[in-house]
Structures are given as structure tokens and as C-alpha cells.
Design a protein around this motif. Sequence first.
Motif, PDB file in Angstrom:
ATOM      1  N   GLN A 157       0.975  -0.970   0.238  1.00  0.00           N
ATOM      2  CA  GLN A 157      -0.102   0.103  -0.055  1.00  0.00           C
ATOM      3  C   GLN A 157       0.713   1.200   0.402  1.00  0.00           C
ATOM      4  OE1 GLN A 157      -3.040   0.465   3.070  1.00  0.00           O
ATOM      5  NE2 GLN A 157      -3.157  -2.236   3.094  1.00  0.00           N
ATOM      6  N   ILE A 158       2.234   1.425   0.805  1.00  0.00           N
ATOM      7  CA  ILE A 158       2.678   2.072   0.572  1.00  0.00           C
ATOM      8  C   ILE A 158       3.528   2.896  -0.115  1.00  0.00           C
ATOM      9  CG2 ILE A 158       5.265   3.591   1.756  1.00  0.00           C
ATOM     10  CD1 ILE A 158       4.293   1.423   4.556  1.00  0.00           C
ATOM     11  N   PHE A 159       4.380   2.088  -1.251  1.00  0.00           N
ATOM     12  CA  PHE A 159       4.863   1.493  -2.535  1.00  0.00           C
ATOM     13  C   PHE A 159       3.832   1.940  -3.943  1.00  0.00           C
ATOM     14  CE2 PHE A 159       8.033   0.197   1.097  1.00  0.00           C
ATOM     15  CZ  PHE A 159       9.108   0.987   0.892  1.00  0.00           C
ATOM     16  N   TRP A 160       3.325   1.169  -3.498  1.00  0.00           N
ATOM     17  CA  TRP A 160       2.007   1.361  -5.154  1.00  0.00           C
ATOM     18  C   TRP A 160       0.995   1.441  -3.565  1.00  0.00           C
ATOM     19  CZ3 TRP A 160       0.642  -3.531  -7.489  1.00  0.00           C
ATOM     20  CH2 TRP A 160      -0.217  -3.431  -9.206  1.00  0.00           C
ATOM     21  N   PRO A 161       0.390   2.367  -3.913  1.00  0.00           N
ATOM     22  CA  PRO A 161      -0.529   3.103  -3.351  1.00  0.00           C
ATOM     23  C   PRO A 161      -2.172   3.181  -4.562  1.00  0.00           C
ATOM     24  CG  PRO A 161       0.500   5.152  -3.572  1.00  0.00           C
ATOM     25  CD  PRO A 161       1.413   3.854  -3.396  1.00  0.00           C
ATOM     26  N   GLU A 162      -1.528   3.274  -5.344  1.00  0.00           N
ATOM     27  CA  GLU A 162      -2.998   2.479  -6.959  1.00  0.00           C
ATOM     28  C   GLU A 162      -2.961   1.860  -7.272  1.00  0.00           C
ATOM     29  OE1 GLU A 162       1.417   3.322  -8.784  1.00  0.00           O
ATOM     30  OE2 GLU A 162      -0.080   4.554  -6.830  1.00  0.00           O
ATOM     31  N   GLY A 163      -2.862   0.778  -6.611  1.00  0.00           N
ATOM     32  CA  GLY A 163      -2.887  -0.705  -6.957  1.00  0.00           C
ATOM     33  C   GLY A 163      -3.434  -0.777  -5.345  1.00  0.00           C
ATOM     34  N   LYS A 164      -4.476  -0.478  -5.051  1.00  0.00           N
ATOM     35  CA  LYS A 164      -5.057  -1.422  -3.815  1.00  0.00           C
ATOM     36  C   LYS A 164      -6.222  -2.101  -4.251  1.00  0.00           C
ATOM     37  CE  LYS A 164      -8.321   0.449   0.250  1.00  0.00           C
ATOM     38  NZ  LYS A 164      -7.417  -0.476   0.887  1.00  0.00           N
ATOM     39  N   VAL A 165      -7.136  -2.627  -5.592  1.00  0.00           N
ATOM     40  CA  VAL A 165      -7.874  -3.438  -5.810  1.00  0.00           C
ATOM     41  C   VAL A 165      -6.732  -4.921  -6.112  1.00  0.00           C
ATOM     42  CG1 VAL A 165      -9.000  -4.526  -7.980  1.00  0.00           C
ATOM     43  CG2 VAL A 165      -9.101  -1.888  -6.740  1.00  0.00           C
ATOM     44  N   ILE A 166      -5.500  -4.347  -6.534  1.00  0.00           N
ATOM     45  CA  ILE A 166      -4.805  -5.450  -6.587  1.00  0.00           C
ATOM     46  C   ILE A 166      -4.556  -6.388  -5.868  1.00  0.00           C
ATOM     47  CG2 ILE A 166      -2.602  -6.547  -7.663  1.00  0.00           C
ATOM     48  CD1 ILE A 166      -3.466  -4.195 -11.020  1.00  0.00           C
ATOM     49  N   ILE A 167      -3.900  -5.375  -4.754  1.00  0.00           N
ATOM     50  CA  ILE A 167      -3.346  -6.157  -3.513  1.00  0.00           C
ATOM     51  C   ILE A 167      -4.023  -6.830  -2.619  1.00  0.00           C
ATOM     52  CG2 ILE A 167      -2.123  -4.656  -1.993  1.00  0.00           C
ATOM     53  CD1 ILE A 167      -1.251  -2.898  -2.668  1.00  0.00           C
TER      54      ILE A 167
END
Length: 515
Positions: free
Chosen positions: A91-101
Motif C-alpha cells: 500500500q505504501i509503495f503502490w497506493p494506486e494498486g489497492k484492488v490488485i493488492i
Amino acid sequence: MKKSQMIKDAVGALSLANLCFILGWSALLDTTLNIPGYNQYLSIIISVLSLALLLWIAITLARRSKSPLPLRIAELVFPLSLLVPFNCALQIFWPEGKVIIEIAFVALAILIISISDIKPWDRKLVRFAATATLILSPFVLLTIGQAAAALTKFSERPLAQPVAREKAGPRVLWMVFDEMDYQIAFSIRPASLELPEFDRFRNEAIIATHAYPPADSTGLSMPALITGRRVVKTDPISPSEITITFDDANEPVSLSQYPTLFSKAREANLNTAVIGWYIPYGRVIGKDLNYCVWQDVDSTLRDDLLRNFEDLVNSIPLGTLLSQKFGIKPRIERQQHLRSFLTVQKEANRVAADPNYEMILVHWPMPHPPYVYNRRTEDFDLSGAGSYLDNLRLADRALGELRQSMEDAGIWDDTIVLVTSDHWWKTDYWQQTYMWAKADDEFLLRETDHRVPFLLKLAGQKQSVYYEQEFDTILTQNLLLELLKGDMVTPDSVAVWLDRHRSTVEITYRSDKHD
């Protein structure tokens, strides 16, 4: 159970608990975007130690249980729990990828559960989780150590002793309304918004129609305004010190040691006062002030503990939806914002009416979100139903009450008053947060306007005068120092000075800060 095993379990529990609060540690230790309060440091230490104790008790009871089931459950939950810090880091390093995360989180959880019954992978899974937590345990010393060290540095600098003056001279009150937008407040003000106090003030002031701030965030603008130089980077290296980097310099300098508007006013034997919020004025430049009250963004210890718990909930899939339903963080932040406003208002009304202070800065928290006012009922409202217009109305009310206190003291007419802002309303940022109100949607289609209010009333001024040239408000420090000398007493003389000292506005606003 062997003592060595108990120690391993304790270290593993502490390491895991520390990792589970990665989101909190990230926000706390990244001081480029945050100026943490005392309770924020203390609460996260308590939160980590409390969770570690619960985890250690749970695994100890499971190991001592006569039934194999508790230990079997613990051996399954333990590897699964490592997905929490893994999720936080992504979440910290890829905030825009929330759904995929979140999809990846669920997929990994299913995989772990699936192989937990397959030998010998069940034991390997547990050993891997145990080894990982032990390897990462030194981070406990880093995080808690830094927080504990920070707790020792919360101290205000000794204030300067007031100077007794035989003869009254020019007196300046400088009011900065945080994130007050020129467009919304004045040029395209909605019909549903009334700002009678600002309009009344405009009728007796020099009105700059094209004033631009030195930066797009409080953390950059306020240091720039009080030093008179453009600041491109700030770094709160401790609770009591901020380093600043100027646009024409490579090395940072300490704000506490750099000449400011207030240190220069003190050199002229003037008494200075700052009432504000967010910037730790008292801790950083207290030596240049005769009086200072500032309100940080910290909450009560109880509220910060609740926020840590919410961060933990947000670390699991769909946790954000759950926390939004209960609204812990929004409610806490609205309460804190209202406390900040009330503190600043009370002190500002008193100090502005005290003729012993000749250079006063009041840095208001309004109309900066979150929204805490209802302009229709003319009362405070913490329900979250407010909008930017409501906070603007509260700013207007604050101006009116402060003016009344000065009129009652008989010093309003004789005081030079500057009303401005540190930056415009950043709709592009706020619309992505929970603080955005549906009523704010009507302003999304407007063209971004970086102008801020800049209204200057000279002593005894009774008529409005417009100044329509572009200028950067970085000149505020020098302008106020000139006004304190008493040589500029007419709107024409101020206009001439502005013409000579204004700079062409060619600022690229690139900050990712939200304050």
C-alpha cells in the motif's frame, strides 16, 4: 515450555506487532509530510507493545494447552498474519494498486491455508514465518528507538523578554487563513455564501487581485513567508527543529537559526507574538517571540490509540470499508481541528487586543479541511455534513470576532492589518479523501487559480484601493518590516513599494503535501 522458546516467542511477537503497524510508522517517521505530536509517538509505542503482549500470551497459552487444537490454530494464523505487513508495504509503495493488492492478499491467504495441511510444507511454513519475524526483529529497535528519542525532544524554546516602550509606534497584525482560496472567497463567490466581515474589511483595505503564494503547502509557504526566501524543501528533523532548503541553495539550514520576520522585529526592539497551528512555532522560533501559543495536529492519547487501531484494520482486505463505516479517524480529525480553531481564536482575540505586541502573526486553521461548521445554523457541526463554504463562513466569523475585540480595546483603527493565505484550496487533492464533501463538487470544473487573498489595511484607512499587478507574496516579510518603520502610511506609497519589489510570478507548484 523451555525458557529459550518463550524468549523466541516474545521476540517474534514483538517483531510481528511492529510490522503490523507499518502504515503508522511510515506516516510517523516520514517527517517530510508530517509534523507528529507527542501523543502520536507515545501511542504507537503503546500500540506495538500491547499487540505484542497479546500475541505472546496467545502463543504461550497455545503451547501450554493440553489440546493440540489451539497450537494448530496458532500455527495457521501465524503465517497468515505476515500478510498484514506485506499488504501494508504494498500500500505504501503502490497506493494506486489497492484492488490488485487486496486480490493478491486473498490469493496468498488461500494458498497458505491450502498447504497448511500438506506435510512437510506445514512445518516449513511455520519455520519460514518464525525465521522472517526474527530476521526483521531489529526494526523494532529502529522504530521504537526513534519514537522514544523523539519523545525527549518536545520542548518549547524560552521566549524573549518583552520590551517596555515609552512611545507607541506602528503595529502590525498579520492574519494567515490556511488554504483560503481567492476565487471562491471573492471573484466567483457562490450566492449561497455570505462573508460580511471579509467584505467589510475589503471596503477599507488595499485589495491585491493577483497575489500568488510562494508554494502550495503550509510546510513550504509559511517558512518562505517568514524568511522572505522561497523554500523548496522542509524537513522536521526533530519535534523542535525544522531544516529548510532555499531554491537558490544546495544545503539546508536550521529555521531556528535563520533570520526571520520575528528576529528582525526583535532587533528593532519590537514585541512579537505568534498564535497558530501546525507549524511548531514555539519550539522552533520561540527565542524570537515574546509570546507564542500554537496548536499542533496531535490528538488525545486515547484518540491516537484509536487511530492506530483503525490503521491496523485498514491493513486487511476490505478493512477500509469497515473503518469508513465506523468513521473513527474522520471523527477524531474533526474534533482536533475544532480544538485547534478554538485555541487559536481564544488566544488571537486576546493578544490582538493587547497594545504591548507590535508584530503579531495569527495563523488560522480555517478554512482548511476537515469541515467543522454549518453556515446555515451558524454553529459548529462535527457530523461531517459541512463543506468548504461552511469553513469559509467560520473564517469570516473569526475575523469579525477578532475585529470586535480590537475595537473594544480601541486599537483597531491604529493597527496595520494584513489578511492573506498560505495557499489556495487544492480541490485536486481533497476530492480523493474522505474530507471531500458532495457540496464541493460544483467547484471541480473551475479552472485552477493559484491566487490567494492579500488585503492590507493601513492605520486609519477607511477606503478601498485596488492593486491589480501580479506579485509573489514572498515579499510579505520585507513589506511588513517597512510598514513597522512607519515610513509608508498611504495606499499610494504601498503601491509604489509593491511596484518596485514585486517579482514576476513564474512559480511551478510541485509539492505533494496536503497541508
